[in-house]
Each structure stands twice: as C-alpha cells, then as structure tokens.
Design an enzyme around this catalytic site. Structure first.
Site, PDB file in Angstrom:
ATOM      1  N   PRO A  14       0.785  -1.234   0.000  1.00 26.60           N
ATOM      2  CA  PRO A  14       0.000   0.000   0.000  1.00 26.60           C
ATOM      3  C   PRO A  14       0.817   1.284   0.000  1.00 26.60           C
ATOM      4  CG  PRO A  14      -0.226  -1.181   2.086  1.00 26.60           C
ATOM      5  CD  PRO A  14       0.486  -2.098   1.142  1.00 26.60           C
ATOM      6  N   ASN A  15       0.319   2.227  -0.758  1.00 19.67           N
ATOM      7  CA  ASN A  15       0.818   3.612  -0.875  1.00 19.67           C
ATOM      8  C   ASN A  15       2.106   3.737  -1.675  1.00 19.67           C
ATOM      9  OD1 ASN A  15      -1.283   4.849   0.731  1.00 19.67           O
ATOM     10  ND2 ASN A  15      -0.373   3.767   2.463  1.00 19.67           N
ATOM     11  N   ARG A  22       5.425  12.429  -2.619  1.00 21.36           N
ATOM     12  CA  ARG A  22       5.437  13.100  -1.312  1.00 21.36           C
ATOM     13  C   ARG A  22       6.529  12.490  -0.448  1.00 21.36           C
ATOM     14  NH1 ARG A  22       1.329  11.867   1.781  1.00 21.36           N
ATOM     15  NH2 ARG A  22       2.245  13.184   3.357  1.00 21.36           N
ATOM     16  N   TYR A  27      11.471   8.941   1.608  1.00 26.17           N
ATOM     17  CA  TYR A  27      11.472   7.923   0.552  1.00 26.17           C
ATOM     18  C   TYR A  27      12.215   8.349  -0.721  1.00 26.17           C
ATOM     19  CZ  TYR A  27       7.896   5.988   3.604  1.00 26.17           C
ATOM     20  OH  TYR A  27       7.226   5.492   4.694  1.00 26.17           O
ATOM     21  N   ASN A  78       8.369  -5.391  -1.122  1.00 28.14           N
ATOM     22  CA  ASN A  78       8.216  -4.296  -0.166  1.00 28.14           C
ATOM     23  C   ASN A  78       6.724  -4.240   0.135  1.00 28.14           C
ATOM     24  OD1 ASN A  78       7.937  -1.976   1.316  1.00 28.14           O
ATOM     25  ND2 ASN A  78       9.249  -0.727   0.003  1.00 28.14           N
ATOM     26  N   ALA A  81       3.168  -0.921   4.674  1.00 27.68           N
ATOM     27  CA  ALA A  81       2.707  -1.030   6.068  1.00 27.68           C
ATOM     28  C   ALA A  81       2.201  -2.428   6.413  1.00 27.68           C
ATOM     29  CB  ALA A  81       1.625   0.008   6.327  1.00 27.68           C
ATOM     30  N   HIS A  84       4.172  -4.783   8.769  1.00 24.73           N
ATOM     31  CA  HIS A  84       4.128  -4.724  10.227  1.00 24.73           C
ATOM     32  C   HIS A  84       2.859  -5.332  10.811  1.00 24.73           C
ATOM     33  CE1 HIS A  84       7.326  -2.046   9.167  1.00 24.73           C
ATOM     34  NE2 HIS A  84       6.503  -1.162   8.630  1.00 24.73           N
ATOM     35  N   ASP A  91       1.734 -15.841   5.920  1.00 31.67           N
ATOM     36  CA  ASP A  91       1.285 -17.191   5.573  1.00 31.67           C
ATOM     37  C   ASP A  91       1.348 -17.422   4.064  1.00 31.67           C
ATOM     38  OD1 ASP A  91       0.846 -17.616   8.251  1.00 31.67           O
ATOM     39  OD2 ASP A  91      -1.344 -17.515   8.137  1.00 31.67           O
ATOM     40  N   GLU A 102      12.914  -9.333   1.536  1.00 32.31           N
ATOM     41  CA  GLU A 102      12.118  -8.182   1.980  1.00 32.31           C
ATOM     42  C   GLU A 102      12.934  -6.905   1.798  1.00 32.31           C
ATOM     43  OE1 GLU A 102      11.176  -8.604   6.129  1.00 32.31           O
ATOM     44  OE2 GLU A 102      10.368  -6.576   6.282  1.00 32.31           O
ATOM     45  N   HIS A 104      12.937  -2.522   2.237  1.00 33.60           N
ATOM     46  CA  HIS A 104      12.345  -1.248   2.645  1.00 33.60           C
ATOM     47  C   HIS A 104      13.257  -0.120   2.193  1.00 33.60           C
ATOM     48  CE1 HIS A 104       9.266  -3.271   4.795  1.00 33.60           C
ATOM     49  NE2 HIS A 104      10.183  -4.055   5.318  1.00 33.60           N
ATOM     50  N   ARG A 111      13.005   4.238  12.726  1.00 26.43           N
ATOM     51  CA  ARG A 111      11.735   4.986  12.740  1.00 26.43           C
ATOM     52  C   ARG A 111      10.880   4.561  13.942  1.00 26.43           C
ATOM     53  NH1 ARG A 111       9.258   4.952   6.866  1.00 26.43           N
ATOM     54  NH2 ARG A 111       8.026   6.640   7.799  1.00 26.43           N
ATOM     55  N   ARG A 115       7.337   0.128  13.369  1.00 24.83           N
ATOM     56  CA  ARG A 115       7.981  -0.273  12.102  1.00 24.83           C
ATOM     57  C   ARG A 115       9.169  -1.220  12.337  1.00 24.83           C
ATOM     58  NH1 ARG A 115       5.549   3.329   8.340  1.00 24.83           N
ATOM     59  NH2 ARG A 115       5.127   5.315   9.324  1.00 24.83           N
TER      60      ARG A 115
HETATM   61  O1  CA2 Z   1      10.513   2.171   3.812  1.00 22.09           O
HETATM   62  C1  CA2 Z   1       9.714   1.455   3.197  1.00 22.09           C
HETATM   63  O2  CA2 Z   1       9.934   1.024   2.060  1.00 22.09           O
HETATM   64  C2  CA2 Z   1       8.343   1.135   3.824  1.00 22.09           C
HETATM   65  O3  CA2 Z   1       7.995  -0.182   3.455  1.00 22.09           O
HETATM   66  C3  CA2 Z   1       7.362   2.147   3.258  1.00 22.09           C
HETATM   67  C4  CA2 Z   1       5.961   2.015   3.870  1.00 22.09           C
HETATM   68  C5  CA2 Z   1       6.043   2.039   5.379  1.00 22.09           C
HETATM   69  O4  CA2 Z   1       4.757   1.802   5.936  1.00 22.09           O
HETATM   70  C6  CA2 Z   1       7.011   1.000   5.914  1.00 22.09           C
HETATM   71  O5  CA2 Z   1       7.065   1.113   7.323  1.00 22.09           O
HETATM   72  C7  CA2 Z   1       8.398   1.201   5.344  1.00 22.09           C
HETATM   73  C8  CA2 Z   1       5.040   3.179   3.488  1.00 22.09           C
HETATM   74  C9  CA2 Z   1       5.056   3.596   2.072  1.00 22.09           C
HETATM   75  C10 CA2 Z   1       4.340   4.921   1.976  1.00 22.09           C
HETATM   76  O6  CA2 Z   1       4.671   5.481   0.741  1.00 22.09           O
HETATM   77  C11 CA2 Z   1       4.461   6.800   0.558  1.00 22.09           C
HETATM   78  C12 CA2 Z   1       4.692   7.261  -0.711  1.00 22.09           C
HETATM   79  C13 CA2 Z   1       4.528   8.586  -0.982  1.00 22.09           C
HETATM   80  C14 CA2 Z   1       4.119   9.455   0.002  1.00 22.09           C
HETATM   81  C15 CA2 Z   1       3.884   8.987   1.267  1.00 22.09           C
HETATM   82  C16 CA2 Z   1       4.048   7.644   1.539  1.00 22.09           C
END
Ligand code: CA2
Length: 154
Positions: A14-15, A22, A27, A78, A81, A84, A91, A102, A104, A111, A115
């Site tokens: 997700p995201n 952003r 990131y 990757n 979220a 976590h 599974d 994996e 990140h 962090r 996380r």
């Molecule tokens: O550091 C990573 O790659 C994460 O997997 C990114 C996840 C975060 O929940 C993990 O703890 C670590 C979140 C990705 C959110 O992506 C965004 C992209 C653009 C703007 C805001 C968030």
C-alpha cells in the site's frame, strides 16, 4: 520457472504507488516505475525476467502470489505497512514456498517502534532496509545468487 531464466515477482504494498510524489525526505524522489526499471535491468543482465505488481489491498497481494507461484522462482517484496501487520501475507509467502527478500526504502529500525517489527521477516531469506532505491538492486542480486543464477558478464 527455469534455473537458466528465472522469474522474479516484484511486489509492492500500500501507498507505494505514490512514491516520488510526497515525503522525499523519507522515501527520496524515486518513483515506483524507476524501481521497477532498476530491478528489470539488474535481473535482465542475469537472464531473469520480472513480473511487477502493486496493490493497496492485502487480498490482492496474496492473490498475485498464489496466481504466479508456479511460474515464479523467487520474490522481492516491499509490503509497505502490511509488513508490520499482516499475518496473512506471512502465511502466503510461506504457502507459495518461494524464496523471498524483503525490502524497505527507509530504515524501518530508525523509525517508529511499530515499524521495527516485520511479520514477513521470518519467512524471507533476509531484509534489505534503509538503502533507498539501491536496496532493490541488492535484493535482486541476493535472490539470484540464492537461485544459483550466474552473474552477468562484465
Ligand atoms: O521504507 C519502506 O519502504 C516502507 O515499506 C514504506 C511504507 C512504510 O509503511 C514501511 O514502514 C516502510 C510506506 C510507504 C508509503 O509510501 C508513501 C509514498 C509517498 C508518500 C507517502 C508515503
């Protein structure tokens, strides 16, 4: 599935479709397309193919792993979220019985406390965290080394 021409599943949770839009301080400015191109280039240089998938839905990620379990040799994931929280993804990785690495982008251990825990780490070969975009290339090579895929010619 073949030892000579392995197939890697590159999976994003997700995201991560919004990468580059952003939070550049966390990131970077790399987009998901940039990452997919990096992995395809690293894998391609070693004769491997990559199937890319991103979803914001836990079940869709699991379905993708199930549907491709017989054509794939390994996984770079990757899970965002869901890393976590998702026992179901843990599974699924175990169930498809494919080696997984994996990744990140950020250093999850530097962090928030929530996380620091990865539900999927126990079913992965290892974790590459905090190396930004480059972490994916590292993970791809680790996976291909594990699969016994010959290194690219210089
Ligand atoms: O550091 C990573 O790659 C994460 O997997 C990114 C996840 C975060 O929940 C993990 O703890 C670590 C979140 C990705 C959110 O992506 C965004 C992209 C653009 C703007 C805001 C968030």
């Amino acid at each position: 599935m073949s030892a000579e021409h392995p197939v890697i599943l590159l999976v994003h949770g997700p995201n991560l479709n919004l990468l580059g839009e952003r939070k550049p301080e966390v990131y970077g400015t790399t987009t998901l397309l940039d990452i997919e191109a990096d992995v395809a280039a690293a894998a391609g240089a070693r004769g491997a193919a990559v199937l890319c998938f991103q979803s914001n839905h836990e079940g869709a990620l699991i379905d993708f792993l199930h549907e491709n379990r017989k054509v794939a040799d390994g996984i770079v994931i990757n899970a965002g979220a869901y890393t976590h929280t998702s026992v179901a993804l843990h599974d699924a990785i175990e169930a498809v019985n494919l080696p997984a690495v994996e990744v990140h982008i950020s250093n999850t251990h530097a962090r928030e406390g929530f996380r620091h825990v990865s539900m999927i780490a126990p079913v992965c070969l290892g974790q590459v965290t905090g190396l930004g975009r480059q972490g994916y290339t590292v993970a791809t090579h680790l996976l291909l080394d594990h699969l016994g895929s010959p290194a690219a010619n210089p």
